[in-house]
Design a protein around this motif. Structure first.
Motif, PDB file in Angstrom:
ATOM      1  N   LEU A  64       0.840  -1.197   0.000  1.00 53.67           N
ATOM      2  CA  LEU A  64       0.000   0.000   0.000  1.00 53.67           C
ATOM      3  C   LEU A  64       0.879   1.251   0.000  1.00 53.67           C
ATOM      4  O   LEU A  64       1.778   1.395   0.829  1.00 53.67           O
ATOM      5  N   ASN A  65       0.583   2.163  -0.919  1.00 50.31           N
ATOM      6  CA  ASN A  65       1.252   3.469  -0.959  1.00 50.31           C
ATOM      7  C   ASN A  65       0.457   4.420  -0.072  1.00 50.31           C
ATOM      8  O   ASN A  65      -0.426   5.140  -0.531  1.00 50.31           O
ATOM      9  N   MET A  66       0.751   4.393   1.220  1.00 48.53           N
ATOM     10  CA  MET A  66      -0.046   5.157   2.175  1.00 48.53           C
ATOM     11  C   MET A  66       0.085   6.663   1.945  1.00 48.53           C
ATOM     12  O   MET A  66      -0.893   7.407   2.074  1.00 48.53           O
ATOM     13  N   GLN A  67       1.281   7.113   1.586  1.00 52.28           N
ATOM     14  CA  GLN A  67       1.491   8.540   1.378  1.00 52.28           C
ATOM     15  C   GLN A  67       0.593   9.078   0.273  1.00 52.28           C
ATOM     16  O   GLN A  67       0.020  10.168   0.382  1.00 52.28           O
ATOM     17  N   ARG A  68       0.440   8.314  -0.790  1.00 53.66           N
ATOM     18  CA  ARG A  68      -0.419   8.726  -1.910  1.00 53.66           C
ATOM     19  C   ARG A  68      -1.857   8.931  -1.441  1.00 53.66           C
ATOM     20  O   ARG A  68      -2.503   9.923  -1.790  1.00 53.66           O
ATOM     21  N   LEU A  69      -2.359   8.007  -0.644  1.00 50.49           N
ATOM     22  CA  LEU A  69      -3.740   8.105  -0.184  1.00 50.49           C
ATOM     23  C   LEU A  69      -3.905   9.237   0.825  1.00 50.49           C
ATOM     24  O   LEU A  69      -4.894   9.975   0.789  1.00 50.49           O
ATOM     25  N   GLU A  70      -2.952   9.371   1.735  1.00 49.60           N
ATOM     26  CA  GLU A  70      -3.032  10.458   2.719  1.00 49.60           C
ATOM     27  C   GLU A  70      -2.936  11.822   2.045  1.00 49.60           C
ATOM     28  O   GLU A  70      -3.648  12.757   2.431  1.00 49.60           O
ATOM     29  N   ASP A  71      -2.067  11.944   1.056  1.00 47.59           N
ATOM     30  CA  ASP A  71      -1.943  13.214   0.342  1.00 47.59           C
ATOM     31  C   ASP A  71      -3.249  13.606  -0.333  1.00 47.59           C
ATOM     32  O   ASP A  71      -3.554  14.793  -0.481  1.00 47.59           O
ATOM     33  N   ALA A  72      -4.032  12.597  -0.722  1.00 49.76           N
ATOM     34  CA  ALA A  72      -5.331  12.862  -1.363  1.00 49.76           C
ATOM     35  C   ALA A  72      -6.414  13.193  -0.342  1.00 49.76           C
ATOM     36  O   ALA A  72      -7.502  13.644  -0.721  1.00 49.76           O
ATOM     37  N   GLY A  73      -6.133  12.950   0.949  1.00 48.81           N
ATOM     38  CA  GLY A  73      -7.110  13.239   1.996  1.00 48.81           C
ATOM     39  C   GLY A  73      -8.011  12.080   2.361  1.00 48.81           C
ATOM     40  O   GLY A  73      -9.074  12.272   2.964  1.00 48.81           O
ATOM     41  N   ILE A  74      -7.597  10.867   2.020  1.00 53.41           N
ATOM     42  CA  ILE A  74      -8.398   9.677   2.334  1.00 53.41           C
ATOM     43  C   ILE A  74      -8.107   9.234   3.769  1.00 53.41           C
ATOM     44  O   ILE A  74      -6.944   9.101   4.150  1.00 53.41           O
ATOM     45  N   PRO A  75      -9.135   8.982   4.581  1.00 53.21           N
ATOM     46  CA  PRO A  75      -8.897   8.453   5.933  1.00 53.21           C
ATOM     47  C   PRO A  75      -8.287   7.047   5.855  1.00 53.21           C
ATOM     48  O   PRO A  75      -8.833   6.167   5.196  1.00 53.21           O
ATOM     49  N   ILE A  76      -7.156   6.859   6.523  1.00 53.59           N
ATOM     50  CA  ILE A  76      -6.483   5.560   6.541  1.00 53.59           C
ATOM     51  C   ILE A  76      -6.524   5.012   7.958  1.00 53.59           C
ATOM     52  O   ILE A  76      -6.124   5.689   8.903  1.00 53.59           O
ATOM     53  N   SER A  77      -7.012   3.797   8.110  1.00 52.67           N
ATOM     54  CA  SER A  77      -7.018   3.140   9.412  1.00 52.67           C
ATOM     55  C   SER A  77      -6.099   1.931   9.365  1.00 52.67           C
ATOM     56  O   SER A  77      -5.697   1.480   8.294  1.00 52.67           O
ATOM     57  N   MET A  78      -5.765   1.407  10.529  1.00 57.26           N
ATOM     58  CA  MET A  78      -4.852   0.266  10.627  1.00 57.26           C
ATOM     59  C   MET A  78      -5.641  -0.972  11.029  1.00 57.26           C
ATOM     60  O   MET A  78      -6.481  -0.916  11.924  1.00 57.26           O
ATOM     61  N   ALA A  79      -5.349  -2.096  10.352  1.00 59.39           N
ATOM     62  CA  ALA A  79      -6.156  -3.294  10.563  1.00 59.39           C
ATOM     63  C   ALA A  79      -5.304  -4.554  10.499  1.00 59.39           C
ATOM     64  O   ALA A  79      -4.325  -4.627   9.757  1.00 59.39           O
TER      65      ALA A  79
END
Length: 440
Positions: free
Chosen positions: A305-320
Motif C-alpha cells: 500500500l502506498n499510504m502517502q499517496r492516499l493520505e496526500d489525497a485526503g483519504i482516511p487511513i485506518s490500521m487493521a
C-alpha cells in the motif's frame, strides 16, 4: 473517591490530534500520570505531581510505575470466522478463499459453534489489547447474532455485520438478495445502537455479490441512519481483473460500489492497494476510508500500500489486522509490518503516528472519536496496560532507549500480545496476563 471511582497511576500516553513529533504536539505523555475513571468514563487525567498538589490521595491508585497505559487498540478490519485458518499455507487471495476460508466458514451455520468461536475470538482480541473492532462475521445470520450477543455481554464497542454473498462461492455459503435484506433488517433492528453495538453492512466483495444484492445493500444504507459499510477493494491484481469481467460497464472497481450508493464517511474499504487516480479522488471526495492491512498484504502476496499517496489525497487511513489473511491479532505487530512496507517505498511511520493510528486515528476513521480513542473527559474508559519489558530482548532494548520516541519505536517494532499485561473495558478489568504467561 467514591466506590464508582478507580484511579490508575503509570506512564500514560494518549493523542489529542495527529501527532507532530518535531513540535511536540498532538499527544500528551506523563512519565508519572494518573487516570481517574468514574462509572466507566474518564473523569480526570493529569500528572501525579499535579494531582497530589490538588489534594488527591495517590495511595488510592493502582500503581504500575514501569508500565505504559494507553487507550485500547482499535482494529478497523478483521474476520471473526477466520481465526482457525490464520497462516494457512501457500495461496494468493482467490485460491486462499476457496481452499481455506470458505470451507471453514461453513461451520458457522451452527449457532452454538458460532457462539463458542465468538467467545474465543473476543478473548484473543482482549489478550492483544484490542478493545474495539470492525468485524466480518459469516453469511449465516445466526453467527452474526451470536457475535453481537457475546460482544454486548462483554460491553465492548463493536461494529459487525452478516456477510452478504449470493454468487461465486460454495452453495452452502450463498444467500439471496431477498434473504440478505430480510436478515440484515432483522439484525439491524435488533442490534444497531443497542449498548455499544453498531451494525455494518457487509457485502464480502463485489465478485461475490450480484448487482441485485449490491442494490439491496445500498437501499439498507439509505434506510438506517448511522449504519457502517465494510467490504474489500482492489486487494489483488487478479481480483481487479475479475471485476472487469463481472461488471463490464463499471469505470473501475470502486465505481461498482459507487453505483449502488455504498461510498461515504462510514464506509471502510479494506486494502485499496491497486487503485487508479480516479478511484483515489472519488474516495477522497466522499470521505470513504481505506483499512491498511499490512500483515495480510504481505502474507497473501497482494502488494504494498502506498499510504502517502492516499493520505496526500485526503483519504482516511485506518490500521487493521485482517485476521485470518493477516498473521496476527496484535496491532503492535501490525504496525511493525506497516513500518517495513513503507520503508521499502521510501516512506516512514513514526512510532507516535503508528500508535495514533491504532487508537485515536482509527477512532476518527470509524467516526467513533466522540466515544473512544483517547482520555478526554467523559469518554469511555477502554484502555490497555503495556509491559515494556516482557522478555530479555525487550528489556535489553528498552534499557538503552534514550527518549520517548525511542521507547515507543522499540515497543512498536518488537512488541506483540506478550506486552499486554491488562486490558480494561469501561474501566473494568477484562483481561489479565498471568505471571506464568510472561515467560522469559
Amino acid at each position: 473517591m467514591t466506590s464508582n471511582c478507580k484511579a490508575f497511576r503509570a506512564r500514560i500516553l494518549h493523542f489529542t490530534d495527529i501527532p507532530d513529533p518535531s513540535a511536540g504536539q498532538g499527544f500528551e505523555y506523563y512519565d508519572d500520570g494518573v487516570l481517574v475513571i468514574e462509572q466507566g468514563l474518564v473523569k480526570q487525567l493529569d500528572s501525579a505531581k499535579n494531582m497530589a498538589a490538588g489534594g488527591f490521595d495517590l495511595s488510592q491508585c493502582e500503581h504500575f510505575p514501569d508500565h505504559l497505559l494507553m487507550p485500547g487498540f482499535i482494529d478497523s478490519h478483521i474476520h471473526s470466522p477466520q481465526t482457525d485458518v490464520i497462516v494457512s499455507y501457500g495461496e494468493q487471495l482467490l485460491d486462499w478463499l476457496n481452499k481455506f476460508t470458505f470451507p471453514n466458514e461453513l461451520k458457522f451455520s451452527c449457532r452454538e459453534f458460532a457462539s463458542q468461536k465468538a467467545e474465543e475470538f473476543i478473548d484473543i482480541l482482549l489478550e492483544n489489547g484490542t478493545t474495539s473492532a470492525m468485524v466480518f462475521t459469516s453469511v449465516f445470520a445466526q453467527s452474526t447474532d451470536a457475535f453481537f450477543d457475546v460482544a454486548n455481554k462483554r460491553n465492548m464497542r463493536m461494529m459487525a455485520g452478516k456477510v452478504m454473498m449470493d454468487r461465486n462461492a460454495p452453495e452452502g455459503l450463498l444467500d439471496t438478495p431477498k434473504q440478505s435484506e430480510t436478515e440484515c433488517r432483522a439484525l439491524i433492528e435488533k442490534w444497531h445502537k443497542v449498548g455499544r453495538m453498531r451494525y455494518a453492512l457487509t457485502p464480502r466483495f463485489a465478485p461475490t455479490s450480484s448487482p441485485e444484492q449490491l442494490a439491496v445493500a445500498g437501499q439498507l444504507y439509505r434506510d438506517y441512519p448511522g449504519l457502517y459499510l465494510q467490504t474489500h477493494l482492489s486487494e489483488n491484481i487478479q481480483e481487479v481483473a475479475w471485476i472487469k469481467e463481472l461488471f463490464p460497464s463499471a469505470k473501475d472497481y470502486l465505481d461498482v460500489y459507487d453505483h449502488y450508493g455504498l461510498l461515504g464517511t462510514r464506509s471502510v474499504f479494506a486494502h485499496g492497494i491497486h487503485l487508479n487516480d480516479r478511484e483515489v479522488q472519488r474516495l477522497a471526495d466522499t470521505g470513504s476510508g481505506i483499512a491498511f492491512c499490512p500483515t495480510s498484504n504481505l502474507f497473501i502476496g497482494s502488494g504494498l500500500l502506498n499510504m502517502q499517496r492516499l493520505e496526500d489525497a485526503g483519504i482516511p487511513i485506518s490500521m487493521a489486522t485482517d485476521v485470518g489473511g493477516g498473521t496476527s491479532f496484535s496491532l503492535l505487530r501490525t504496525l511493525a509490518e506497516a513500518y517495513k512496507i513503507l520503508q521499502v517505498q521510501q516512506q516512514t511511520l513514526h512510532p507516535l503516528k503508528g500508535l495514533y493510528m491504532a487508537t485515536l486515528g482509527n477512532a476518527r476513521s470509524l467516526m467513533l472519536d466522540g466515544y473512544i480513542g483517547n482520555f478526554e473527559t467523559h469518554k469511555e474508559a477502554d484502555f490497555v496496560l503495556l509491559n515494556l519489558t516482557p522478555n530479555r530482548l525487550q528489556r535489553a532494548r528498552q534499557a538503552v532507549a534514550n527518549s520517548l520516541e525511542d521507547t515507543l519505536f522499540a515497543l512498536m517494532m518488537l512488541g506483540d500480545e506478550m506486552n499486554v499485561d491488562r486490558t480494561y473495558i469501561m474501566g473494568k478489568l477484562a483481561y489479565q496476563r498471568h505471571n506464568s504467561e510472561q515467560g522469559e
